[in-house]
Design a protein around this motif. Structure first.
Motif, short mmCIF file in Angstrom:
data_model
loop_
_atom_site.label_atom_id
_atom_site.label_comp_id
_atom_site.label_asym_id
_atom_site.label_seq_id
_atom_site.Cartn_x
_atom_site.Cartn_y
_atom_site.Cartn_z
N SER A 69 -0.50 -9.35 -5.04
CA SER A 69 1.06 -9.21 -4.99
C SER A 69 -0.04 -7.65 -5.49
N ILE A 70 1.69 -6.11 -4.48
CA ILE A 70 1.23 -5.34 -4.81
C ILE A 70 3.01 -4.85 -5.56
N GLU A 71 2.35 -3.89 -6.81
CA GLU A 71 3.29 -2.95 -7.49
C GLU A 71 4.05 -1.65 -6.63
N VAL A 72 5.21 -1.27 -6.79
CA VAL A 72 5.68 -0.74 -5.79
C VAL A 72 6.61 0.43 -6.99
N THR A 73 6.03 1.83 -7.25
CA THR A 73 7.00 1.99 -8.53
C THR A 73 7.12 3.48 -7.75
N GLY A 74 8.59 4.24 -8.59
CA GLY A 74 8.36 5.54 -7.59
C GLY A 74 8.82 5.24 -6.04
N SER A 75 8.57 6.38 -5.57
CA SER A 75 9.08 6.70 -4.44
C SER A 75 7.90 6.20 -3.27
N SER A 76 8.41 5.38 -1.93
CA SER A 76 6.44 4.77 -1.65
C SER A 76 7.33 4.38 -0.29
N LEU A 77 6.51 4.85 0.89
CA LEU A 77 6.66 3.73 2.48
C LEU A 77 5.93 2.23 2.42
N VAL A 78 6.95 1.99 2.90
CA VAL A 78 6.22 0.14 2.68
C VAL A 78 6.41 -0.55 4.91
N PHE A 79 5.03 -0.88 4.86
CA PHE A 79 5.69 -1.01 6.33
C PHE A 79 4.99 -2.86 6.47
N THR A 80 6.27 -3.30 6.99
CA THR A 80 5.71 -4.87 6.96
C THR A 80 5.85 -5.73 8.18
N ASN A 81 4.49 -6.22 8.86
CA ASN A 81 4.89 -6.99 10.13
C ASN A 81 5.20 -8.30 9.80
N PRO A 82 5.76 -8.75 10.61
CA PRO A 82 6.27 -10.14 11.49
C PRO A 82 5.97 -11.13 10.96
N MET A 83 4.08 -10.56 10.98
CA MET A 83 3.04 -11.88 11.27
C MET A 83 2.57 -12.02 9.62
N ILE A 84 3.16 -11.16 8.85
CA ILE A 84 2.56 -10.92 7.13
C ILE A 84 3.87 -11.64 6.39
N PRO A 85 3.71 -12.81 5.93
CA PRO A 85 4.59 -13.48 5.27
C PRO A 85 4.05 -12.92 4.13
N TYR A 86 6.14 -12.68 3.31
CA TYR A 86 5.88 -11.65 1.83
C TYR A 86 7.19 -12.09 0.87
N HIS A 87 7.06 -11.51 -0.49
CA HIS A 87 8.58 -12.02 -0.54
C HIS A 87 8.62 -10.45 -1.57
N TRP A 88 9.61 -9.36 -1.66
CA TRP A 88 10.31 -8.77 -2.20
C TRP A 88 11.08 -8.79 -3.00
N GLU A 89 10.46 -8.55 -4.56
CA GLU A 89 10.94 -9.72 -5.86
C GLU A 89 11.47 -7.58 -6.50
N ARG A 90 12.20 -6.93 -6.37
CA ARG A 90 13.29 -6.30 -7.05
C ARG A 90 12.95 -6.12 -9.21
N ILE A 91 12.89 -5.37 -9.41
CA ILE A 91 12.58 -5.30 -10.78
C ILE A 91 13.71 -4.00 -11.15
N ASP A 92 13.58 -3.10 -10.74
CA ASP A 92 14.92 -2.72 -11.55
C ASP A 92 16.02 -2.36 -10.68
N GLU A 93 17.35 -1.95 -11.55
CA GLU A 93 18.08 -3.17 -11.11
C GLU A 93 18.92 -1.92 -9.52
N GLN A 94 18.38 -0.63 -10.02
CA GLN A 94 19.36 0.08 -9.24
C GLN A 94 17.90 0.42 -8.65
N GLN A 95 18.42 0.15 -6.87
CA GLN A 95 17.18 0.67 -5.51
C GLN A 95 18.14 1.64 -5.18
N SER A 96 17.26 2.43 -3.95
CA SER A 96 17.78 3.70 -2.74
C SER A 96 17.04 3.81 -1.78
#
Length: 301
Positions: A69-96
């Motif tokens: 699991s990788i934690e994302v805080t602040g502002s980040s670029l995230v690249f996802t490959n269709p062959m690498i399965p993942y689930h995105w869990e939102r911690i903060d209610e507000q996301q932009s």
């Protein structure tokens, strides 16, 4: 247990119609994160997608892969490959931010999108941004969004160019990720060649696909060096033996397949080069501390 999230399913999930980027050039679209109505209570899944995704996100989240699991805080670029399965869990209610999705076909004239380091492993896929970098990437996403909504006859060619600019700009921020070893050190060259051979076998996409190289002697033969020479080089550069590196990568793929497919344990064992399923079960128990079936039943690793 689903294996792929299709584009149509993605659009249905966010209550949108796939209106953009389907003009015989593959698919391309951009959304604002705050406009994507995805429930935070949605259960964890590890399904593979059939499209790539680049996200500029601001907010606290966790990205769960089958093996980490990788934690994302602040502002980040995230690249996802269709062959690498993942689930995105939102911690903060507000996301932009922004989400750009596209198919391999859309990018094909620029080469193999899968070859870009930011799409090859979770470790290189999340890039934390400094405040001055956020403005640069925000402007680039906004420029792509404006172009997508315009009527320029060659807008998709222009969008490919901007997407390519985004990829290269991001990769320059993590020069160590996926870069070829160009030094004169022989151990480094051997390590780079070994890593290339190892990764070339993955991901396993079909249940009848079998990896060919799963033992130190097989890699040494392919590299035309003695197995002791290979082991010494890898130990010097990575601190691990050849067997350890092979086992870790096979265990990682095993976890992905157990979470993202409905293949039987026997089929997964066969694909990973184990002729006897019980040998695979013993291997997996040593690597993960539980049996393959027990791991498959867990919600999150």
């Amino acid at each position: 247990m689903s294996s792929f999230l299709e584009l149509k399913s993605f659009y249905k999930h966010i209550n949108r119609e796939p209106e953009s980027g389907e003009s015989g050039v593959g698919h391309f679209n951009i959304f604002k994160v705050e406009d994507l109505m995805i429930s935070r209570d949605r259960p964890a899944t590890y399904s593979r997608r059939n499209f790539f995704k680049v996200s500029l996100v601001n907010g606290h989240s966790k990205i769960h892969y089958a093996d980490q699991s990788i934690e994302v805080t602040g502002s980040s670029l995230v690249f996802t490959n269709p062959m690498i399965p993942y689930h995105w869990e939102r911690i903060d209610e507000q996301q932009s931010g922004y989400v750009c999705i596209f198919t391999e076909t859309f990018f094909s004239r620029f080469g193999g999108i899968k070859d870009y380091p930011v799409f090859q492993s979770p470790g290189a896929a999340v890039i934390n941004l400094a405040p001055e970098d956020v403005c640069i990437y925000k402007n680039l996403f906004e420029k792509m969004l404006a172009e997508l909504e315009g009527d320029y006859a060659f807008k998709y060619d222009f969008l490919r160019t901007m997407l390519l600019e985004l990829l290269h700009s991001a990769q320059k921020m993590v020069p160590a990720a996926g870069q070829p070893h160009t030094g004169s050190n022989a151990a480094e060259r051997i390590t780079a060649l070994f890593a290339e051979l190892l990764e070339r076998q993955f991901p396993i996409e079909l249940s009848n696909q079998v990896i060919r190289l799963n033992a130190p002697s097989a890699f040494a033969k392919q590299l035309n060096i003695h197995v002791n020479h290979l082991n010494k080089a890898l130990k010097e550069t990575t601190g691990q033996t050849t067997s350890q590196l092979i086992s870790e990568r096979i265990a990682q793929e095993a976890k992905i397949l157990l979470k993202s497919t409905n293949w039987t344990v026997n089929e997964i064992a066969w694909g990973l080069g184990f002729e006897e399923p019980n040998h695979f079960s013993s291997f997996f128990r040593n690597a993960a501390g539980m049996t393959p079936r027990q791991f498959r039943q867990t919600d999150v690793d």
